[in-house]
Design an enzyme around this catalytic site. Structure first.
Site, mmCIF file in Angstrom:
data_model
loop_
_atom_site.group_PDB
_atom_site.id
_atom_site.type_symbol
_atom_site.label_atom_id
_atom_site.label_comp_id
_atom_site.label_asym_id
_atom_site.label_seq_id
_atom_site.Cartn_x
_atom_site.Cartn_y
_atom_site.Cartn_z
ATOM 1 N N GLU A 1 43.595 35.843 30.003
ATOM 2 C CA GLU A 1 44.120 35.978 31.373
ATOM 3 C C GLU A 1 45.644 35.963 31.344
ATOM 4 O OE1 GLU A 1 42.308 33.069 33.932
ATOM 5 O OE2 GLU A 1 40.430 34.181 34.040
ATOM 6 N N HIS B 1 47.597 35.050 44.606
ATOM 7 C CA HIS B 1 46.882 35.830 43.583
ATOM 8 C C HIS B 1 47.135 37.305 43.873
ATOM 9 C CE1 HIS B 1 43.794 37.249 40.860
ATOM 10 N NE2 HIS B 1 43.523 36.009 40.498
ATOM 11 N N ARG C 1 51.229 34.969 37.040
ATOM 12 C CA ARG C 1 50.694 35.394 38.331
ATOM 13 C C ARG C 1 51.741 35.569 39.422
ATOM 14 N NH1 ARG C 1 45.438 32.133 39.663
ATOM 15 N NH2 ARG C 1 44.669 33.296 37.878
ATOM 16 N N HIS D 1 46.261 31.590 47.135
ATOM 17 C CA HIS D 1 45.163 31.255 46.221
ATOM 18 C C HIS D 1 45.115 29.788 45.829
ATOM 19 C CE1 HIS D 1 42.190 32.109 43.150
ATOM 20 N NE2 HIS D 1 42.973 31.651 42.186
ATOM 21 N N ARG E 1 51.024 27.744 38.594
ATOM 22 C CA ARG E 1 49.923 27.363 37.693
ATOM 23 C C ARG E 1 49.536 28.501 36.755
ATOM 24 N NH1 ARG E 1 44.196 28.088 38.168
ATOM 25 N NH2 ARG E 1 44.626 29.147 40.125
HETATM 26 P P1 FAD Z 1 37.094 21.923 45.688
HETATM 27 O O1 FAD Z 1 36.225 22.565 44.694
HETATM 28 O O2 FAD Z 1 37.832 22.812 46.590
HETATM 29 O O3 FAD Z 1 36.198 20.964 46.589
HETATM 30 C C1 FAD Z 1 36.732 20.398 47.774
HETATM 31 C C2 FAD Z 1 35.711 19.465 48.378
HETATM 32 O O4 FAD Z 1 36.342 18.631 49.346
HETATM 33 C C3 FAD Z 1 34.550 20.129 49.114
HETATM 34 O O5 FAD Z 1 33.366 19.457 48.779
HETATM 35 C C4 FAD Z 1 34.852 19.897 50.596
HETATM 36 O O6 FAD Z 1 33.721 19.815 51.431
HETATM 37 C C5 FAD Z 1 35.521 18.539 50.503
HETATM 38 N N1 FAD Z 1 36.357 18.206 51.646
HETATM 39 C C6 FAD Z 1 37.528 18.776 52.047
HETATM 40 N N2 FAD Z 1 38.001 18.159 53.139
HETATM 41 C C7 FAD Z 1 37.101 17.189 53.452
HETATM 42 C C8 FAD Z 1 37.000 16.212 54.490
HETATM 43 N N3 FAD Z 1 37.929 16.090 55.450
HETATM 44 N N4 FAD Z 1 35.925 15.394 54.511
HETATM 45 C C9 FAD Z 1 34.961 15.488 53.566
HETATM 46 N N5 FAD Z 1 35.009 16.384 52.557
HETATM 47 C C10 FAD Z 1 36.059 17.220 52.513
HETATM 48 N N6 FAD Z 1 40.574 27.872 38.788
HETATM 49 C C11 FAD Z 1 40.358 27.987 37.464
HETATM 50 O O7 FAD Z 1 40.761 27.114 36.692
HETATM 51 N N7 FAD Z 1 39.697 29.065 36.973
HETATM 52 C C12 FAD Z 1 39.231 30.054 37.767
HETATM 53 O O8 FAD Z 1 38.625 31.007 37.277
HETATM 54 C C13 FAD Z 1 39.467 29.979 39.153
HETATM 55 N N8 FAD Z 1 39.057 30.964 39.989
HETATM 56 C C14 FAD Z 1 39.191 30.787 41.334
HETATM 57 C C15 FAD Z 1 38.681 31.761 42.188
HETATM 58 C C16 FAD Z 1 38.734 31.579 43.560
HETATM 59 C C17 FAD Z 1 38.179 32.633 44.476
HETATM 60 C C18 FAD Z 1 39.334 30.401 44.085
HETATM 61 C C19 FAD Z 1 39.405 30.173 45.559
HETATM 62 C C20 FAD Z 1 39.881 29.459 43.224
HETATM 63 C C21 FAD Z 1 39.807 29.642 41.856
HETATM 64 N N9 FAD Z 1 40.327 28.695 40.984
HETATM 65 C C22 FAD Z 1 40.124 28.826 39.638
HETATM 66 C C23 FAD Z 1 40.901 27.452 41.491
HETATM 67 C C24 FAD Z 1 39.827 26.360 41.416
HETATM 68 O O9 FAD Z 1 38.588 26.902 41.757
HETATM 69 C C25 FAD Z 1 40.142 25.191 42.344
HETATM 70 O O10 FAD Z 1 41.448 24.768 42.160
HETATM 71 C C26 FAD Z 1 39.197 24.040 42.036
HETATM 72 O O11 FAD Z 1 37.863 24.467 42.097
HETATM 73 C C27 FAD Z 1 39.423 22.899 43.008
HETATM 74 O O12 FAD Z 1 38.443 21.926 42.753
HETATM 75 P P2 FAD Z 1 38.468 20.557 43.517
HETATM 76 O O13 FAD Z 1 37.361 19.744 42.916
HETATM 77 O O14 FAD Z 1 39.816 19.993 43.520
HETATM 78 O O15 FAD Z 1 38.124 20.914 45.039
HETATM 79 C C1 SIN Z 2 40.881 34.540 38.397
HETATM 80 O O1 SIN Z 2 39.745 34.614 37.918
HETATM 81 O O2 SIN Z 2 41.663 35.496 38.469
HETATM 82 C C2 SIN Z 2 41.328 33.242 38.953
HETATM 83 C C3 SIN Z 2 41.649 32.339 37.847
HETATM 84 C C4 SIN Z 2 42.408 31.160 38.356
HETATM 85 O O3 SIN Z 2 42.710 31.055 39.535
HETATM 86 O O4 SIN Z 2 42.707 30.314 37.516
#
Ligand code: FAD
Ligand code: SIN
Length: 510
Positions: free
Chosen positions: A112, A228, A275, A336, A371
């Protein structure tokens, strides 16, 4: 009043990692405001970065991360994360995640943007979904984990200068609950919903950050929102679908509307530059060509490659009449990832005693000004584990009682809410988005304040959930704008132009 040893707000990769680790030592509540699986994690496509090949080294992963972060990463935190990446992948495999492999059983590594080596562990183009399903199932089956779905956390409860609980609203039963614990963990993800165009799902409203701010926690680096470069351009859909950077890693090229590649004019790594560089280049070229989108050309990839390795992307495009082997894929930039957040140390501790933050809501220092791709799922696992290890080793007292403000879920939702939200997201996109000017940021600050006053006027007493969520969005937007105003030079994801870029004649319809 409910009692647990640990309350985890959030059921994404970071929250579930914390919960599964801590559950060996005490009772854990996992709270999520929608279903367990509705998270940013579930939508992650590309994968998880880890040094797993002999060609690669920790030092190279560290350097790639520092370069992407434009010199503003905390190097100790980066090394901490990079060195724990292989064991984190191993732990995910032990939980049951089946990453793609080769015939000889070695793990398949993708490439990537910003990475000098193939080091992205993945499950086709739906890595996040696979991780979410496996960890979610483990949490549901664990005797020491209680999952509270459709419960929204409203406020952190402070007592004796420490965070000792959370006030929740059960959205189905429409009742308030007070939950007390030895430690509270924010794992609420990011805040992409402050922007009009975002890859983030609707849960990403920055609630955890806003609650931590109100509790007096230190917040940092909020000017570095990552955009993104390649979200699918599909004006017919309200949701923004991502076209993973991994597709460029496999050989797809960004091209202008006439099919000409252009990224080499911006960076020696071309379409695989960091990015922030690619997102700005796409944005700039869209303006130069008065075009509502640019394109990804994946037609030169071996026959069947996109369909086999990127089935989610292939089928989503196909559903709207785009065949990756035949057509250019229209793409636009979208908000993103929140690189800043609640400031934490290597154990996930915030500046508020008893309060931890892990995952996207936290600012560990590993991302600096931008990032590196696929470092955030990794960060969620590494710091989720580190925070759990720290929390269980402490001798925190179990609080016995606390006074919580009254809450009700019954009040009607004022109709004006939707228009305030829409206006906020549009102004953030236009004035605090990919390119910023000082004048625009000042205007945005004033406009956000006006929207806050408007909300105050019309919000019914007792704050039904949508009002609280909108208040949080306004708070996070204001924090973001202030951080932008405080950073006087362009760096990483924060790009200041002296004057607004002229956009005459350009009607961008998304
Ligand atoms: P999240 O997975 O966002 O979970 C948040 C949680 O908090 C949820 O359960 C929600 O219900 C809860 N919550 C929020 N507010 C409240 C509230 N007030 N009360 C109760 N619950 C609440 N990163 C990578 O490293 N590789 C990738 O390939 C990648 N691809 C991505 C593709 C997309 C489309 C997106 C959007 C992001 C991507 N990312 C990627 C980034 C990565 O997915 C996120 O940074 C990561 O998943 C965040 O995880 P988290 O556990 O911090 O929170
Ligand atoms: C992607 O798959 O392009 C997202 C990867 C990331 O957000 O780390």
């Amino acid at each position: 009043m409910l009692y647990f040893d640990y309350i985890v707000l959030g059921s994404g990769i970071a929250g579930l990692t914390f919960a599964l680790q801590a559950a060996a030592h005490g009772r854990v509540a996992v709270v999520c405001k929608a279903s367990l699986s509705e998270t940013n994690t579930m939508y992650a496509q590309g994968g998880i970065a880890a040094v797993l090949s002999e060609m690669d080294s920790f030092e190279q992963h560290v350097q790639d991360t520092l370069v992407a972060g434009a010199g503003l990463c905390d190097e100790a935190a980066v090394r901490f994360m990079v060195e724990r990446a292989p064991e984190s992948i191993n732990w995910l495999q032990q939980q049951g995640v089946c990453f793609d492999g080769h015939e000889d059983k070695s793990i398949a590594l993708g490439l990537e943007g910003g990475h000098c080596q193939h080091r992205i562990v993945h499950v086709k183009d739906h890595t996040g979904l696979s991780v979410q399903q496996v960890l979610g199932k483990a949490a549901r089956q664990h005797a020491n984990v209680s999952v509270l779905e459709h419960h929204v956390a409203f406020e952190l409860l402070m007592q004796h200068n420490a965070c000792q609980g959370v006030q929740l609203l059960d959205l189905k039963a429409k009742e308030a609950k007070t939950v007390l614990a030895k430690a509270v963990v924010l794992a609420t993800g990011g805040s992409g919903q402050i922007y009009q165009h975002t890859t983030n799902p609707s849960i990403a409203t920055g609630d955890g950050l806003a609650m931590a701010y109100r509790a007096g926690a230190e917040i940092s680096n909020m000017e570095f929102f990552q955009f993104h470069p390649t979200a699918l351009y599909n004006p017919a859909s309200k949701d923004t679908f991502l076209i993973s950077e991994a597709l460029r890693g496999a050989g797809a090229e960004l091209v202008l509307p006439d099919g000409t590649p252009f990224m080499h004019r911006y960076h020696p790594q071309g379409s695989l530059a960091p990015r922030d560089v690619v997102a700005r280049a796409v944005y700039h070229e869209m303006q130069q060509h008065s075009s509502p989108c640019l394109y990804l050309d994946a037609r030169q990839l071996p026959e069947g490659h996109v369909q086999r390795h990127f089935p989610l992307i292939y089928n989503t495009c196909k559903r709207i009449g785009i065949l990756a082997e035949r057509d250019l894929i229209p793409v636009v930039p979208a908000a993103h990832y929140q690189c800043g957040g609640v400031a934490v140390d290597l154990h996930g501790q915030t500046s508020v005693p008893g309060l931890y933050a892990v995952g996207e809501v936290a600012c560990t220092g590993v991302h600096g000004a931008n990032r590196l791709a696929s470092n955030s799922l990794l960060e969620g696992v590494v710091f989720g584990k580190a925070a759990a290890a720290h929390a269980v080793a402490q001798k925190y007292e179990q609080p016995e009682s606390i006074t919580a403000p009254e809450l009700t879920c019954q009040a009607a939702v004022p109709p004006v809410l939707a228009s305030i939200k829409e206006e906020l997201r549009r102004l953030m996109w236009e004035k605090a988005g990919i390119e910023r000017t000082y004048e625009n940021l000042l205007q945005a600050k004033e406009q956000v304040e006006q929207l806050r006053l408007k909300l105050q006027e019309c919000a019914a007493a007792g704050s039904p959930p949508p009002v609280g969520e909108l208040e949080n969005l306004l708070t996070v937007a204001a924090i973001t704008i202030n951080a932008c105003l405080g950073r006087k030079q362009s760096i990483g994801g924060h790009y200041l132009v002296q004057k607004p870029v002229p956009a005459e004649g350009l009607e961008i319809s998304w």
